[in-house]
Design a protein around this motif. Sequence first.
Motif, PDB file in Angstrom:
ATOM      1  N   ALA A   1      -3.676  -3.574   8.381  1.00  0.00           N
ATOM      2  CA  ALA A   1      -4.793  -3.101   9.214  1.00  0.00           C
ATOM      3  C   ALA A   1      -5.753  -2.279   8.357  1.00  0.00           C
ATOM      4  CB  ALA A   1      -4.275  -2.279  10.396  1.00  0.00           C
TER       5      ALA A   1
ATOM      6  N   GLU B   1      -2.711   6.948   1.998  1.00  0.00           N
ATOM      7  CA  GLU B   1      -1.437   6.283   2.273  1.00  0.00           C
ATOM      8  C   GLU B   1      -0.275   7.228   1.936  1.00  0.00           C
ATOM      9  OE1 GLU B   1       0.012   3.366   3.593  1.00  0.00           O
ATOM     10  OE2 GLU B   1       1.802   4.460   2.962  1.00  0.00           O
ATOM     11  N   LYS B   2       0.607   7.384   2.915  1.00  0.00           N
ATOM     12  CA  LYS B   2       1.702   8.357   2.782  1.00  0.00           C
ATOM     13  C   LYS B   2       2.723   7.964   1.716  1.00  0.00           C
ATOM     14  CE  LYS B   2       4.433  11.032   6.016  1.00  0.00           C
ATOM     15  NZ  LYS B   2       4.798  11.191   7.409  1.00  0.00           N
ATOM     16  N   GLN B   3       2.922   6.659   1.537  1.00  0.00           N
ATOM     17  CA  GLN B   3       3.965   6.214   0.612  1.00  0.00           C
ATOM     18  C   GLN B   3       3.340   5.705  -0.694  1.00  0.00           C
ATOM     19  OE1 GLN B   3       7.242   3.992   2.493  1.00  0.00           O
ATOM     20  NE2 GLN B   3       5.971   3.934   4.334  1.00  0.00           N
TER      21      GLN B   3
ATOM     22  N   ARG C   1       6.110  -0.821  -0.968  1.00  0.00           N
ATOM     23  CA  ARG C   1       7.117  -0.186  -0.118  1.00  0.00           C
ATOM     24  C   ARG C   1       7.612  -1.229   0.884  1.00  0.00           C
ATOM     25  NH1 ARG C   1       3.968  -1.868   3.140  1.00  0.00           N
ATOM     26  NH2 ARG C   1       2.575  -0.831   4.584  1.00  0.00           N
TER      27      ARG C   1
ATOM     28  N   ILE D   1       9.100  -3.915   7.654  1.00  0.00           N
ATOM     29  CA  ILE D   1       9.517  -5.152   8.316  1.00  0.00           C
ATOM     30  C   ILE D   1       8.280  -5.811   8.952  1.00  0.00           C
ATOM     31  CG2 ILE D   1      10.113  -4.136  10.576  1.00  0.00           C
ATOM     32  CD1 ILE D   1      12.172  -6.764   8.633  1.00  0.00           C
ATOM     33  N   GLY D   2       8.332  -7.138   9.167  1.00  0.00           N
ATOM     34  CA  GLY D   2       7.192  -7.828   9.779  1.00  0.00           C
ATOM     35  C   GLY D   2       6.639  -8.869   8.821  1.00  0.00           C
TER      36      GLY D   2
ATOM     37  N   SER E   1       6.594 -12.490   8.905  1.00  0.00           N
ATOM     38  CA  SER E   1       6.168 -13.846   9.245  1.00  0.00           C
ATOM     39  C   SER E   1       4.752 -13.787   9.803  1.00  0.00           C
ATOM     40  CB  SER E   1       7.145 -14.406  10.302  1.00  0.00           C
ATOM     41  OG  SER E   1       6.947 -15.773  10.458  1.00  0.00           O
TER      42      SER E   1
ATOM     43  N   ARG F   1       6.778  -8.034   2.671  1.00  0.00           N
ATOM     44  CA  ARG F   1       5.627  -7.158   2.947  1.00  0.00           C
ATOM     45  C   ARG F   1       5.313  -6.205   1.800  1.00  0.00           C
ATOM     46  NH1 ARG F   1       4.124  -6.105   8.104  1.00  0.00           N
ATOM     47  NH2 ARG F   1       2.791  -4.537   7.119  1.00  0.00           N
TER      48      ARG F   1
ATOM     49  N   VAL G   1      -1.927  12.065   6.084  1.00  0.00           N
ATOM     50  CA  VAL G   1      -2.844  12.833   6.939  1.00  0.00           C
ATOM     51  C   VAL G   1      -1.971  13.618   7.915  1.00  0.00           C
ATOM     52  CG1 VAL G   1      -4.621  12.662   8.712  1.00  0.00           C
ATOM     53  CG2 VAL G   1      -4.723  11.193   6.691  1.00  0.00           C
TER      54      VAL G   1
ATOM     55  N   TYR H   1       3.554   2.570  12.361  1.00  0.00           N
ATOM     56  CA  TYR H   1       4.632   3.314  13.034  1.00  0.00           C
ATOM     57  C   TYR H   1       4.462   4.821  12.862  1.00  0.00           C
ATOM     58  CZ  TYR H   1       6.589  -1.381  12.938  1.00  0.00           C
ATOM     59  OH  TYR H   1       6.767  -2.726  13.089  1.00  0.00           O
TER      60      TYR H   1
ATOM     61  N   ASN I   1      -0.779  -1.506  14.487  1.00  0.00           N
ATOM     62  CA  ASN I   1       0.375  -0.972  15.213  1.00  0.00           C
ATOM     63  C   ASN I   1       0.169   0.434  15.758  1.00  0.00           C
ATOM     64  OD1 ASN I   1       2.141  -3.158  14.875  1.00  0.00           O
ATOM     65  ND2 ASN I   1       3.842  -1.737  14.690  1.00  0.00           N
TER      66      ASN I   1
ATOM     67  N   GLY J   1       2.581  -9.163  15.164  1.00  0.00           N
ATOM     68  CA  GLY J   1       2.143  -7.828  14.733  1.00  0.00           C
ATOM     69  C   GLY J   1       1.055  -7.815  13.672  1.00  0.00           C
ATOM     70  N   VAL J   2       1.269  -8.526  12.564  1.00  0.00           N
ATOM     71  CA  VAL J   2       0.294  -8.459  11.473  1.00  0.00           C
ATOM     72  C   VAL J   2      -1.011  -9.136  11.908  1.00  0.00           C
ATOM     73  CG1 VAL J   2      -0.219  -9.203   9.113  1.00  0.00           C
ATOM     74  CG2 VAL J   2       2.039  -8.275   9.664  1.00  0.00           C
TER      75      VAL J   2
HETATM   76  C1  LIG Z   1      11.929  -5.716  13.970  1.00  0.00           C
HETATM   77  C2  LIG Z   1      10.501  -6.057  13.737  1.00  0.00           C
HETATM   78  C3  LIG Z   1      10.149  -7.313  13.243  1.00  0.00           C
HETATM   79  C4  LIG Z   1       8.807  -7.648  13.061  1.00  0.00           C
HETATM   80  N1  LIG Z   1       8.491  -8.899  12.633  1.00  0.00           N
HETATM   81  C5  LIG Z   1       7.193  -9.244  12.495  1.00  0.00           C
HETATM   82  C6  LIG Z   1       6.830 -10.523  12.009  1.00  0.00           C
HETATM   83  O1  LIG Z   1       7.676 -11.370  11.717  1.00  0.00           O
HETATM   84  N2  LIG Z   1       5.507 -10.804  11.878  1.00  0.00           N
HETATM   85  C7  LIG Z   1       4.536  -9.887  12.186  1.00  0.00           C
HETATM   86  O2  LIG Z   1       3.347 -10.202  12.075  1.00  0.00           O
HETATM   87  N3  LIG Z   1       4.861  -8.653  12.605  1.00  0.00           N
HETATM   88  C8  LIG Z   1       6.145  -8.317  12.769  1.00  0.00           C
HETATM   89  N4  LIG Z   1       6.467  -7.040  13.147  1.00  0.00           N
HETATM   90  C9  LIG Z   1       5.373  -6.083  13.376  1.00  0.00           C
HETATM   91  C10 LIG Z   1       4.809  -5.521  12.052  1.00  0.00           C
HETATM   92  O3  LIG Z   1       5.793  -4.758  11.423  1.00  0.00           O
HETATM   93  C11 LIG Z   1       3.597  -4.636  12.346  1.00  0.00           C
HETATM   94  O4  LIG Z   1       2.864  -5.155  13.418  1.00  0.00           O
HETATM   95  C12 LIG Z   1       2.646  -4.495  11.143  1.00  0.00           C
HETATM   96  O5  LIG Z   1       3.322  -3.928  10.058  1.00  0.00           O
HETATM   97  C13 LIG Z   1       1.445  -3.656  11.548  1.00  0.00           C
HETATM   98  O6  LIG Z   1       0.589  -3.439  10.445  1.00  0.00           O
HETATM   99  P1  LIG Z   1      -0.257  -2.077  10.355  1.00  0.00           P
HETATM  100  O7  LIG Z   1      -1.151  -2.222   9.199  1.00  0.00           O
HETATM  101  O8  LIG Z   1      -0.810  -1.745  11.677  1.00  0.00           O
HETATM  102  O9  LIG Z   1       0.849  -0.940  10.074  1.00  0.00           O
HETATM  103  P2  LIG Z   1       1.899  -0.763   8.878  1.00  0.00           P
HETATM  104  O10 LIG Z   1       2.171  -2.038   8.208  1.00  0.00           O
HETATM  105  O11 LIG Z   1       3.058  -0.030   9.471  1.00  0.00           O
HETATM  106  O12 LIG Z   1       1.139   0.184   7.846  1.00  0.00           O
HETATM  107  C14 LIG Z   1       0.864   1.529   8.163  1.00  0.00           C
HETATM  108  C15 LIG Z   1       0.796   2.355   6.885  1.00  0.00           C
HETATM  109  O13 LIG Z   1       0.416   3.697   7.251  1.00  0.00           O
HETATM  110  C16 LIG Z   1       1.132   4.611   6.453  1.00  0.00           C
HETATM  111  N5  LIG Z   1       1.187   5.912   7.128  1.00  0.00           N
HETATM  112  C17 LIG Z   1       1.992   6.295   8.160  1.00  0.00           C
HETATM  113  N6  LIG Z   1       1.774   7.578   8.481  1.00  0.00           N
HETATM  114  C18 LIG Z   1       0.781   8.016   7.637  1.00  0.00           C
HETATM  115  C19 LIG Z   1       0.126   9.271   7.464  1.00  0.00           C
HETATM  116  N7  LIG Z   1       0.440  10.343   8.216  1.00  0.00           N
HETATM  117  N8  LIG Z   1      -0.819   9.378   6.506  1.00  0.00           N
HETATM  118  C20 LIG Z   1      -1.123   8.307   5.701  1.00  0.00           C
HETATM  119  N9  LIG Z   1      -0.514   7.108   5.822  1.00  0.00           N
HETATM  120  C21 LIG Z   1       0.425   6.951   6.777  1.00  0.00           C
HETATM  121  C22 LIG Z   1       2.494   3.961   6.305  1.00  0.00           C
HETATM  122  O14 LIG Z   1       3.176   4.461   5.158  1.00  0.00           O
HETATM  123  C23 LIG Z   1       2.137   2.476   6.190  1.00  0.00           C
HETATM  124  O15 LIG Z   1       2.039   2.045   4.851  1.00  0.00           O
HETATM  125  C24 LIG Z   1       7.801  -6.694  13.363  1.00  0.00           C
HETATM  126  C25 LIG Z   1       8.152  -5.444  13.845  1.00  0.00           C
HETATM  127  C26 LIG Z   1       9.481  -5.121  14.045  1.00  0.00           C
HETATM  128  C27 LIG Z   1       9.824  -3.779  14.597  1.00  0.00           C
END
Ligand SMILES: Cc1cc2nc3c(=O)[nH]c(=O)nc-3n(C[C@H](O)[C@H](O)[C@H](O)COP(=O)(O)OP(=O)(O)OC[C@H]3O[C@@H](n4cnc5c(N)ncnc54)[C@H](O)[C@@H]3O)c2cc1C
Length: 406
Positions: free
Chosen positions: A15, A34-36, A40, A43-44, A46, A104, A128, A163, A292, A304-305
């Motif tokens: 995102a 980015e916190k990490q 890193r 999960i997620g 496909s 990922r 943050v 998350y 997310n 999710g992705v």
């Molecule tokens: C069991 C399970 C299986 C899944 N399988 C799939 C799948 O097969 N396909 C799919 O599309 N989706 C899947 N998902 C969903 C997928 O994990 C998420 O939808 C996706 O990672 C969302 O992307 P994002 O960029 O919103 O967040 P994220 O990928 O979680 O990235 C958020 C980033 O923000 C950073 N962050 C957090 N807090 C802070 C802070 N305070 N300051 C700075 N940075 C911070 C984190 O370190 C992280 O790197 C699955 C989820 C689960 C629970």
Amino acid sequence: MKTDVDVLVIGAGPAGSSAAALLHKQGFKLLMVEKQTFPRFVIGESLLPHSMDLLKEADLLECVTRQQFIQKNGAVFLRGNETCNFDFSAQFTSGWEYTHQVPRGDFDKALADEVASRGVEILYNCGVSAVRFEPSMATATLTRAGGETRAVTARFVLDCSGYGRVLPRLLELDEPSKFPTREALFAHVTGDRRPQGREEGKIWVCIHPGGAWIWIIPFSNGKTSVGVVALPEFFGQYPGSPSEKLRSILESDPNAAARLNGMSFAFEAQTIKGYACSVKRLFGPRFCLVGNATEFLDPVFSSGVTLALASANRAAKVLTRELRDEAPDWQKEYGDHVMQGINTFRAYVTAWYDGTLQDIFFASGRNPEIMRQICSVLAGYVWDVKNPYVSQADRALKLLAHILRR
Ligand SMILES: Cc1cc2nc3c(=O)[nH]c(=O)nc-3n(C[C@H](O)[C@H](O)[C@H](O)COP(=O)(O)OP(=O)(O)OC[C@H]3O[C@@H](n4cnc5c(N)ncnc54)[C@H](O)[C@@H]3O)c2cc1C
């Protein structure tokens, strides 16, 4: 009022990186925090074919293609000796006929590195921890892993923290999900006996006889992601360490067992629970939630992705208008659009767990045209309202299951 940056992006997942790519293209000054450190694990893994459109629009498809991830041509649902095999080449909506299965760590790093190479500043190991909103700007507190802090001012904050749910927590926007709390137990394994050819990269979703479901997601690096999703009481029946539990569960499903009985774990199995979440609102003065950090339903359809990329795409467009003082209608242009995608998948997730979809997938008299329409939803084309299995998803699925059950 002069601010340090135009937009502060919290989180460098799909995102964050895709929103940053689109906003950078429009000439805005960004800071991504980015916190990490990357790579890193998250999960997620496909993707759905529609994610390819969204990556392309953000000029991020090439860096993904360079990674040589395995091609995913569809999704196979298996229950005992019954199979429902969706191939993305047989779709109602014209669009991508394949996508990828992606570890990922590698995928997210490829996107973030590409964005950084274009000139977006990314601070890793830096979270943050607070944000103060004033009428003319936002001030965020950034906290380094060592504890030192620094303030950054921005015209707008995009919360892509996944998350981490930074703004939902700080602004008390979190709402409990209406879905029951489920749990996932997962690992990467080697020794997966994969189908050959076009079938190799498809995701398998196996319906376990005890009421759980299992994912099998093959990667091009020789490893395979395997996981089980169920209510917490299901896992209580299986003794031992997380890996022993996962092995016993996989062995007790005929389809997973046939494919994975020679497997070895690449790392100790991990658990994630209570991941479904919702929010009171998706945007407010000087902020917007993306990916997310909005609502997460369930992993079953790998949405999710794709939803993260789609919300980032839309947020970047609406925010571009806002930063140019064009007064966009955030509800209409962002909120309604994002909820259209989430709500379509909500209807499918609900129909999966109440048995409606399984009755459709494993029925003997399946209509090929209807299966093409459902296939387009599984490919992520959930904004194609010409598809009745999008525009009237809930009603259409119930009616179809009713007819097929007779
Ligand atoms: C069991 C399970 C299986 C899944 N399988 C799939 C799948 O097969 N396909 C799919 O599309 N989706 C899947 N998902 C969903 C997928 O994990 C998420 O939808 C996706 O990672 C969302 O992307 P994002 O960029 O919103 O967040 P994220 O990928 O979680 O990235 C958020 C980033 O923000 C950073 N962050 C957090 N807090 C802070 C802070 N305070 N300051 C700075 N940075 C911070 C984190 O370190 C992280 O790197 C699955 C989820 C689960 C629970």
